[in-house]
Every structure is written in C-alpha cells, then in structure tokens.
Write a protein that holds these residues in place. Sequence first.
Motif, PDB file in Angstrom:
ATOM      1  N   LEU A  80       0.731  -1.306  -0.086  1.00  6.26           N
ATOM      2  CA  LEU A  80      -0.093   0.046  -0.063  1.00  6.26           C
ATOM      3  C   LEU A  80       0.854   1.354  -0.008  1.00  6.26           C
ATOM      4  O   LEU A  80       0.540   2.125  -0.457  1.00  6.26           O
ATOM      5  CB  LEU A  80      -0.878   0.205   1.141  1.00  6.26           C
ATOM      6  CG  LEU A  80      -2.081  -0.968   1.016  1.00  6.26           C
ATOM      7  CD1 LEU A  80      -2.770  -0.944   2.468  1.00  6.26           C
ATOM      8  CD2 LEU A  80      -2.971  -0.593   0.073  1.00  6.26           C
ATOM      9  N   SER A  81       2.066   1.226   0.722  1.00  2.00           N
ATOM     10  CA  SER A  81       2.830   2.320   0.551  1.00  2.00           C
ATOM     11  C   SER A  81       3.344   2.839  -0.936  1.00  2.00           C
ATOM     12  O   SER A  81       3.649   3.692  -1.111  1.00  2.00           O
ATOM     13  CB  SER A  81       4.123   2.131   1.808  1.00  2.00           C
ATOM     14  OG  SER A  81       3.699   1.857   3.007  1.00  2.00           O
ATOM     15  N   ASP A  82       3.689   1.706  -1.309  1.00  3.47           N
ATOM     16  CA  ASP A  82       4.090   1.627  -2.686  1.00  3.47           C
ATOM     17  C   ASP A  82       3.028   2.243  -3.707  1.00  3.47           C
ATOM     18  O   ASP A  82       3.302   3.477  -4.594  1.00  3.47           O
ATOM     19  CB  ASP A  82       4.465   0.502  -3.361  1.00  3.47           C
ATOM     20  CG  ASP A  82       5.783  -0.358  -2.931  1.00  3.47           C
ATOM     21  OD1 ASP A  82       6.339   0.456  -2.069  1.00  3.47           O
ATOM     22  OD2 ASP A  82       5.869  -1.435  -2.875  1.00  3.47           O
ATOM     23  N   LEU A  83       1.828   2.193  -3.312  1.00 10.73           N
ATOM     24  CA  LEU A  83       0.759   2.719  -4.366  1.00 10.73           C
ATOM     25  C   LEU A  83       0.487   4.081  -3.843  1.00 10.73           C
ATOM     26  O   LEU A  83       0.308   5.000  -4.791  1.00 10.73           O
ATOM     27  CB  LEU A  83      -0.475   1.791  -4.094  1.00 10.73           C
ATOM     28  CG  LEU A  83      -0.436   0.397  -4.752  1.00 10.73           C
ATOM     29  CD1 LEU A  83      -1.788  -0.363  -4.248  1.00 10.73           C
ATOM     30  CD2 LEU A  83      -0.379   0.574  -6.519  1.00 10.73           C
ATOM     31  N   LEU A  84       0.494   4.317  -2.349  1.00 11.36           N
ATOM     32  CA  LEU A  84       0.321   5.675  -2.190  1.00 11.36           C
ATOM     33  C   LEU A  84       1.370   6.642  -2.680  1.00 11.36           C
ATOM     34  O   LEU A  84       1.147   7.788  -3.036  1.00 11.36           O
ATOM     35  CB  LEU A  84       0.310   5.792  -0.647  1.00 11.36           C
ATOM     36  CG  LEU A  84       0.005   6.973   0.072  1.00 11.36           C
ATOM     37  CD1 LEU A  84      -1.285   7.522  -0.068  1.00 11.36           C
ATOM     38  CD2 LEU A  84       0.310   7.031   1.791  1.00 11.36           C
ATOM     39  N   ALA A  85       2.587   6.241  -2.732  1.00 11.44           N
ATOM     40  CA  ALA A  85       3.672   7.087  -3.178  1.00 11.44           C
ATOM     41  C   ALA A  85       3.553   7.527  -4.601  1.00 11.44           C
ATOM     42  O   ALA A  85       3.925   8.589  -4.896  1.00 11.44           O
ATOM     43  CB  ALA A  85       5.009   6.275  -2.855  1.00 11.44           C
ATOM     44  N   ALA A  86       3.056   6.444  -5.158  1.00 17.13           N
ATOM     45  CA  ALA A  86       2.794   6.584  -6.911  1.00 17.13           C
ATOM     46  C   ALA A  86       1.328   7.230  -7.014  1.00 17.13           C
ATOM     47  O   ALA A  86       1.203   7.727  -8.278  1.00 17.13           O
ATOM     48  CB  ALA A  86       2.715   5.178  -7.406  1.00 17.13           C
ATOM     49  N   GLY A  87       0.887   7.647  -5.977  1.00 15.47           N
ATOM     50  CA  GLY A  87      -0.498   8.349  -6.104  1.00 15.47           C
ATOM     51  C   GLY A  87      -1.759   7.615  -6.616  1.00 15.47           C
ATOM     52  O   GLY A  87      -2.595   8.227  -7.085  1.00 15.47           O
ATOM     53  N   ARG A  88      -1.491   6.183  -6.455  1.00 15.84           N
ATOM     54  CA  ARG A  88      -2.694   5.394  -7.200  1.00 15.84           C
ATOM     55  C   ARG A  88      -3.634   5.134  -6.063  1.00 15.84           C
ATOM     56  O   ARG A  88      -4.714   4.680  -6.634  1.00 15.84           O
ATOM     57  CB  ARG A  88      -1.968   4.089  -7.397  1.00 15.84           C
ATOM     58  CG  ARG A  88      -0.856   4.239  -8.848  1.00 15.84           C
ATOM     59  CD  ARG A  88      -0.456   2.970  -9.161  1.00 15.84           C
ATOM     60  NE  ARG A  88       0.440   3.184 -10.305  1.00 15.84           N
ATOM     61  CZ  ARG A  88       0.065   3.126 -11.527  1.00 15.84           C
ATOM     62  NH1 ARG A  88      -1.339   3.146 -12.043  1.00 15.84           N
ATOM     63  NH2 ARG A  88       1.016   3.465 -12.573  1.00 15.84           N
ATOM     64  N   VAL A  89      -3.382   5.414  -4.853  1.00 13.14           N
ATOM     65  CA  VAL A  89      -4.392   5.292  -3.789  1.00 13.14           C
ATOM     66  C   VAL A  89      -4.381   6.459  -2.849  1.00 13.14           C
ATOM     67  O   VAL A  89      -3.499   7.056  -2.604  1.00 13.14           O
ATOM     68  CB  VAL A  89      -4.360   4.056  -2.822  1.00 13.14           C
ATOM     69  CG1 VAL A  89      -4.346   2.709  -3.999  1.00 13.14           C
ATOM     70  CG2 VAL A  89      -2.785   3.876  -2.223  1.00 13.14           C
ATOM     71  N   SER A  90      -5.474   6.605  -2.163  1.00 12.96           N
ATOM     72  CA  SER A  90      -5.338   7.469  -1.008  1.00 12.96           C
ATOM     73  C   SER A  90      -5.814   6.867   0.151  1.00 12.96           C
ATOM     74  O   SER A  90      -6.513   5.593   0.202  1.00 12.96           O
ATOM     75  CB  SER A  90      -6.304   8.532  -1.264  1.00 12.96           C
ATOM     76  OG  SER A  90      -7.711   8.080  -1.611  1.00 12.96           O
ATOM     77  N   ALA A  91      -5.582   7.467   1.182  1.00 10.05           N
ATOM     78  CA  ALA A  91      -5.933   6.581   2.733  1.00 10.05           C
ATOM     79  C   ALA A  91      -6.329   7.746   3.645  1.00 10.05           C
ATOM     80  O   ALA A  91      -5.898   8.948   3.874  1.00 10.05           O
ATOM     81  CB  ALA A  91      -4.525   6.199   3.099  1.00 10.05           C
ATOM     82  N   ARG A  92      -7.269   7.159   4.516  1.00  3.42           N
ATOM     83  CA  ARG A  92      -7.913   8.074   5.634  1.00  3.42           C
ATOM     84  C   ARG A  92      -8.384   7.036   6.595  1.00  3.42           C
ATOM     85  O   ARG A  92      -8.760   5.844   6.212  1.00  3.42           O
ATOM     86  CB  ARG A  92      -8.978   9.059   4.998  1.00  3.42           C
ATOM     87  CG  ARG A  92     -10.241   8.216   4.149  1.00  3.42           C
ATOM     88  CD  ARG A  92     -11.259   9.197   3.930  1.00  3.42           C
ATOM     89  NE  ARG A  92     -12.383   8.662   3.307  1.00  3.42           N
ATOM     90  CZ  ARG A  92     -13.411   7.877   3.944  1.00  3.42           C
ATOM     91  NH1 ARG A  92     -13.430   8.149   5.194  1.00  3.42           N
ATOM     92  NH2 ARG A  92     -14.369   7.410   3.351  1.00  3.42           N
TER      93      ARG A  92
END
Length: 118
Positions: A80-92
């Motif tokens: 998930l960190s990889d995807l977040l860094a690439a802007g492919r997911v958001s987290a809240r």
Amino acid sequence: MSRPGRDDAPDRLYTLTGGRSRSGPDTPFDLVTLVVAECEPATGMQSEHTAILRMCERPTAVVEIAAELGLPVSITRILLSDLLAAGRVSARHPHTTVPSGLPDPDILEQVLVGLRNL
C-alpha cells in the motif's frame, strides 16, 4: 511450520516487497485505515498491486485487503505504501463522529466527582 492455505514463504514475501521488511515511518496505514483507488490498474503492474486497486474501488480497510490477498498485514502495508507513493491510492482513517446532543465528557466527570462527594 506452514499454515494451511497460505503461501507466505519468506522468499515469496521478500520478492513481493523488494526485500523491504517495513513500510516507511510516515505511512498512514493501520488496521482500520480506509484505502481508495485513485486510478485503474495499468499494464505491467505487480499482480498484488492490481488486485489492491480493483479491491479498493470503494473504501476498504487495510485488514480486509490483507485478508483478501492472504498476506500478512505488514506486507500489505508495504504494498500500500508503494501505491500511495505513486499516487494510485489515497488513505484516510474512518470518521469517528460523536452524535450531537451528548454531554461534554468534562461535564460528566464533574458530575461524577460531585456525586462521589455526597
């Protein structure tokens, strides 16, 4: 000893995460963090990343993603960190709203102290 139905051999997990054993210190993922896909999977993506993006079309908790993938939560956080860094997911974090009309906890504490003093 291996758990039935799980393929979490150390070499597979090492390959999935590129040798990393922890997500970055500034990643916002805990068990109840809701993850939402911000884009469609792209060709050539790691299959687990693709699965996560498809799974997260609606807000999905980290623990649910890990269970669906059959991976430990720590490995899921790295993916998930990889995807977040690439802007492919958001987290809240889920909203924990207090319904209006409930008394302030400080007032309740003062009432309790007053009752004990009687």
